[in-house]
Write a protein that holds these residues in place. Structure first.
Motif, PDB file in Angstrom:
ATOM      1  N   UNK A  94      -7.842 -28.742  -9.898  1.00  0.00           N
ATOM      2  CA  UNK A  94      -6.692 -27.824 -10.504  1.00  0.00           C
ATOM      3  C   UNK A  94      -6.593 -26.628  -9.479  1.00  0.00           C
ATOM      4  N   UNK A  95      -5.841 -26.221  -8.768  1.00  0.00           N
ATOM      5  CA  UNK A  95      -5.565 -25.024  -7.851  1.00  0.00           C
ATOM      6  C   UNK A  95      -4.182 -24.280  -8.003  1.00  0.00           C
ATOM      7  N   UNK A  96      -4.330 -23.112  -7.329  1.00  0.00           N
ATOM      8  CA  UNK A  96      -3.225 -22.384  -7.522  1.00  0.00           C
ATOM      9  C   UNK A  96      -3.159 -21.376  -6.490  1.00  0.00           C
ATOM     10  N   UNK A  97      -2.057 -20.770  -6.034  1.00  0.00           N
ATOM     11  CA  UNK A  97      -2.165 -19.857  -5.137  1.00  0.00           C
ATOM     12  C   UNK A  97      -2.072 -18.425  -5.840  1.00  0.00           C
ATOM     13  N   UNK A  98      -2.806 -17.370  -5.272  1.00  0.00           N
ATOM     14  CA  UNK A  98      -2.680 -16.203  -6.041  1.00  0.00           C
ATOM     15  C   UNK A  98      -1.306 -15.503  -6.038  1.00  0.00           C
ATOM     16  N   UNK A  99      -1.024 -15.115  -7.212  1.00  0.00           N
ATOM     17  CA  UNK A  99       0.388 -14.557  -7.429  1.00  0.00           C
ATOM     18  C   UNK A  99       0.760 -13.488  -6.486  1.00  0.00           C
ATOM     19  N   UNK A 100      -0.300 -12.439  -6.174  1.00  0.00           N
ATOM     20  CA  UNK A 100       0.031 -11.483  -5.373  1.00  0.00           C
ATOM     21  C   UNK A 100      -0.262 -11.962  -3.922  1.00  0.00           C
ATOM     22  N   UNK A 101      -0.341 -13.206  -3.597  1.00  0.00           N
ATOM     23  CA  UNK A 101      -0.569 -13.481  -2.176  1.00  0.00           C
ATOM     24  C   UNK A 101      -2.267 -13.225  -1.659  1.00  0.00           C
ATOM     25  N   UNK A 102      -3.017 -12.734  -2.438  1.00  0.00           N
ATOM     26  CA  UNK A 102      -4.352 -12.673  -1.970  1.00  0.00           C
ATOM     27  C   UNK A 102      -4.993 -12.193  -3.316  1.00  0.00           C
ATOM     28  N   UNK A 103      -6.412 -12.681  -3.185  1.00  0.00           N
ATOM     29  CA  UNK A 103      -7.402 -12.459  -4.031  1.00  0.00           C
ATOM     30  C   UNK A 103      -8.970 -12.498  -3.517  1.00  0.00           C
ATOM     31  N   UNK A 104      -9.699 -12.172  -4.574  1.00  0.00           N
ATOM     32  CA  UNK A 104     -11.276 -12.322  -4.013  1.00  0.00           C
ATOM     33  C   UNK A 104     -11.563 -13.508  -3.605  1.00  0.00           C
ATOM     34  N   UNK A 105     -12.460 -13.661  -2.598  1.00  0.00           N
ATOM     35  CA  UNK A 105     -13.255 -14.900  -1.860  1.00  0.00           C
ATOM     36  C   UNK A 105     -14.631 -14.933  -2.813  1.00  0.00           C
ATOM     37  N   UNK A 106     -14.830 -16.225  -3.161  1.00  0.00           N
ATOM     38  CA  UNK A 106     -15.777 -16.713  -4.006  1.00  0.00           C
ATOM     39  C   UNK A 106     -15.993 -17.963  -4.159  1.00  0.00           C
ATOM     40  N   UNK A 107     -17.502 -18.325  -4.634  1.00  0.00           N
ATOM     41  CA  UNK A 107     -17.523 -19.677  -4.804  1.00  0.00           C
ATOM     42  C   UNK A 107     -18.477 -19.590  -5.968  1.00  0.00           C
ATOM     43  N   UNK A 108     -18.216 -20.321  -7.270  1.00  0.00           N
ATOM     44  CA  UNK A 108     -19.260 -20.228  -8.229  1.00  0.00           C
ATOM     45  C   UNK A 108     -19.439 -21.793  -8.639  1.00  0.00           C
ATOM     46  N   UNK A 109     -20.593 -22.092  -9.242  1.00  0.00           N
ATOM     47  CA  UNK A 109     -21.229 -23.531  -9.489  1.00  0.00           C
ATOM     48  C   UNK A 109     -21.695 -23.481 -10.858  1.00  0.00           C
ATOM     49  N   UNK A 110     -21.739 -24.625 -11.430  1.00  0.00           N
ATOM     50  CA  UNK A 110     -22.473 -24.703 -12.776  1.00  0.00           C
ATOM     51  C   UNK A 110     -23.885 -24.053 -12.804  1.00  0.00           C
ATOM     52  N   UNK A 111     -24.264 -23.341 -13.863  1.00  0.00           N
ATOM     53  CA  UNK A 111     -25.694 -22.664 -13.802  1.00  0.00           C
ATOM     54  C   UNK A 111     -26.368 -23.729 -14.486  1.00  0.00           C
TER      55      UNK A 111
END
Length: 324
Positions: A94-111
């Motif tokens: 499931x994906x989406x573009x940031x509404x404001x055109x930009x957002x923070x860059x990150x990767x999170x995984x299951x703990x």
């Protein structure tokens, strides 16, 4: 043609028939599984108010499902390539573009078991790259904790994507992930929209300058906008510059003290209070615009002060003529 060729022909026909029958049988076995997932995603589209697109239905090939859902200015695309075999390895996205055109860059995984929980992060997730805390508001943390799947979530600064193992059939899970991704994609948008409570302000989700809040007071046309920064979005207020406005970039520290002298005539006497109210910020003029770039998302008080400043130094003060 001798008898031996007749025998060979019969053997070949038998073999080809067997292969064809096996393929037909595999297709028949695969079809109920793919059809079942398509039905579930059709139900999901109806429940979520979305639209389902189905790729070509070919025997012995994965079937692509694309579910398009709009949630609070965010457009989320959930997708799945349904495999032929029910036991094949597959992921749901499931994906989406940031509404404001930009957002923070990150990767999170299951703990995993034994890994400590992170402050200001969902309980089940750990940061693998970047700084995800800015993305996970309290709302987003609660939504992530409610998803009954181990998610990997990643952002390249333009779009955010969640993925998890398996071909998802549970409507509640699809709903929860779509809601989470939409919340992450709205990073900063709710704050920008909140500035529309200013007097004479209107929120415009789409314009030639991108999403903005526009304030019109008489000849004033002040726009609150965002642009991509290293750690997400940068908020700024903009007005058209008066002819002859010099190119400047001056940091304004807490208390309103400028880092260097402001050119004569740029800020009229008596506006020192507004300078203090917008701080910390940067006053910049270039390329036909004058801007106030905020160090943090601006409060309503900062935004009000920005409107007052830009009314005085922008092209909205047209009756004063060119900069002098």
């Amino acid at each position: 043609m001798g008898p031996e060729w007749i025998v060979i022909g019969m053997v070949v026909a038998t073999l080809l028939g067997g292969v064809g029958a096996a393929a037909f049988g595999a297709a028949r076995r695969a079809s109920p599984y793919q059809d079942a997932l398509e039905r579930r995603w059709t139900e999901a589209a109806a429940r979520l108010g979305g639209r389902l697109e189905v790729g070509a239905r070919r025997a012995l090939e994965p079937r692509e499902l694309r579910l398009d859902v709009e949630r609070d200015d965010a457009r989320v695309l959930a997708r799945l390539n349904v495999p032929v075999a029910a036991d094949a390895e597959v992921y749901t996205y499931a994906e989406a573009r940031f509404v404001l055109g930009a957002g923070p860059r990150f990767v999170v995984r299951p703990r995993t078991v034994g890994e400590p929980a992170e402050d200001a992060m969902p309980a089940a997730l750990r940061t693998a790259a970047g700084d995800a805390r800015a993305a996970f508001t309290r709302e987003a943390r609660e939504l992530a904790d409610a998803v009954a799947r181990p998610l990997t979530i990643r952002s390249d600064g333009e779009r955010v994507e969640a993925l998890w193992h398996g071909a998802e059939m549970e409507l509640a899970v699809l709903d929860a992930v779509v809601t989470l991704v939409a919340a992450l994609a709205r990073h900063g948008a709710d704050h920008l929209r909140g500035l529309s409570t200013l007097d004479d302000a209107t929120y415009e989700p789409a314009s030639d300058e991108g999403p903005r809040v526009r304030v019109r007071q008489g000849l004033v046309d002040v726009r609150f906008l965002v642009r991509a920064g290293a750690d997400g979005v940068i908020y700024f207020a903009r007005a058209d510059a008066r002819p002859g406005t010099p190119r400047v970039e001056i940091a304004i520290a807490e208390g309103g003290a400028p880092a260097r002298e402001i050119p004569d005539g740029l800020v009229a006497p008596g506006l020192e209070r507004e300078l203090a109210r917008v701080a910390p910020a940067t006053l910049a003029a270039a390329d036909g615009h004058v801007e106030l770039v905020f160090a943090e998302p601006p409060s309503l008080d900062q935004a009000k002060a920005a409107v007052q400043l830009l009314r005085a130094i922008g092209a909205s003060a047209g009756s004063q003529g060119a900069f002098r």
